[in-house]
Motif scaffolding. Structure first.
Motif, PDB file in Angstrom:
ATOM      1  N   GLY A  42      10.578  85.704  30.718  1.00 36.16           N
ATOM      2  CA  GLY A  42      11.785  85.143  31.323  1.00 36.16           C
ATOM      3  C   GLY A  42      11.491  84.459  32.643  1.00 36.16           C
ATOM      4  N   VAL A  43      10.694  85.106  33.484  1.00 37.08           N
ATOM      5  CA  VAL A  43      10.322  84.503  34.772  1.00 37.08           C
ATOM      6  C   VAL A  43       9.516  83.232  34.534  1.00 37.08           C
ATOM      7  CG1 VAL A  43       8.914  84.844  36.839  1.00 37.08           C
ATOM      8  CG2 VAL A  43      10.441  86.652  36.064  1.00 37.08           C
ATOM      9  N   TYR A  44       8.598  83.261  33.583  1.00 37.14           N
ATOM     10  CA  TYR A  44       7.810  82.075  33.259  1.00 37.14           C
ATOM     11  C   TYR A  44       8.721  80.937  32.785  1.00 37.14           C
ATOM     12  CZ  TYR A  44       4.856  78.869  30.667  1.00 37.14           C
ATOM     13  OH  TYR A  44       4.262  77.737  30.189  1.00 37.14           O
ATOM     14  N   ALA A  45       9.697  81.252  31.934  1.00 43.53           N
ATOM     15  CA  ALA A  45      10.600  80.218  31.419  1.00 43.53           C
ATOM     16  C   ALA A  45      11.404  79.584  32.548  1.00 43.53           C
ATOM     17  CB  ALA A  45      11.533  80.819  30.368  1.00 43.53           C
ATOM     18  N   VAL A  46      11.940  80.409  33.437  1.00 47.42           N
ATOM     19  CA  VAL A  46      12.738  79.884  34.556  1.00 47.42           C
ATOM     20  C   VAL A  46      11.872  79.016  35.462  1.00 47.42           C
ATOM     21  CG1 VAL A  46      13.973  80.553  36.657  1.00 47.42           C
ATOM     22  CG2 VAL A  46      14.462  81.708  34.505  1.00 47.42           C
ATOM     23  N   LEU A  47      10.679  79.489  35.780  1.00 45.03           N
ATOM     24  CA  LEU A  47       9.806  78.716  36.670  1.00 45.03           C
ATOM     25  C   LEU A  47       9.335  77.415  36.024  1.00 45.03           C
ATOM     26  CD1 LEU A  47       7.669  81.532  38.319  1.00 45.03           C
ATOM     27  CD2 LEU A  47       9.562  80.244  39.314  1.00 45.03           C
ATOM     28  N   SER A  48       9.039  77.447  34.731  1.00 41.39           N
ATOM     29  CA  SER A  48       8.586  76.220  34.081  1.00 41.39           C
ATOM     30  C   SER A  48       9.714  75.194  33.985  1.00 41.39           C
ATOM     31  CB  SER A  48       8.002  76.508  32.706  1.00 41.39           C
ATOM     32  OG  SER A  48       8.987  77.010  31.840  1.00 41.39           O
TER      33      SER A  48
END
Length: 111
Positions: free
Chosen positions: A69-75
């Motif tokens: 989830g954090v990766y998706a938001v940051l990307s």
């Protein structure tokens, strides 16, 4: 000397996103099941207490979902921040909209 040439086609079949996701999911599940069965060995190898190891191993799927989830938001944030502007394309679209409106009005459509 004998030469071996490998011919790679440009239209080579690639894995679809769901296939990649499923492959990573199966690999994660296999590693997680193995870790669940060997928590004590992991704790002794890492030199941590059994409760700390259980906290990490037992909740590994939840940690993985949080990290994804954090990766998706940051990307997404990165892609939005680095998105290029195309003023020529915007101008062209505005002209096409005006032409379409004029054509609809000419056909008798009230706007």
């Amino acid at each position: 000397p004998i030469e071996l040439r490998v011919h790679v086609q440009r239209n080579q079949a690639r894995m679809l996103r769901y296939q990649l996701f499923l492959g990573y999911g199966v690999a994660f599940a296999a590693v997680w099941c193995a870790a669940l069965q060997r928590k004590d060995e992991i704790a002794s190898t890492l030199g941590t207490s059994s409760s700390e190891t259980s906290l990490v191993v037992d909740y590994a799927p939840i940690w993985a979902i949080l990290v994804l989830g954090v990766y998706a938001v940051l990307s997404v944030a990165y892609r939005v921040a680095t998105m290029a502007d195309y003023p020529d394309a915007a101008e062209e679209i505005n002209m096409q909209v005006k032409e379409a409106k004029a054509a609809l009005i000419k056909m008798g459509v009230k706007m």
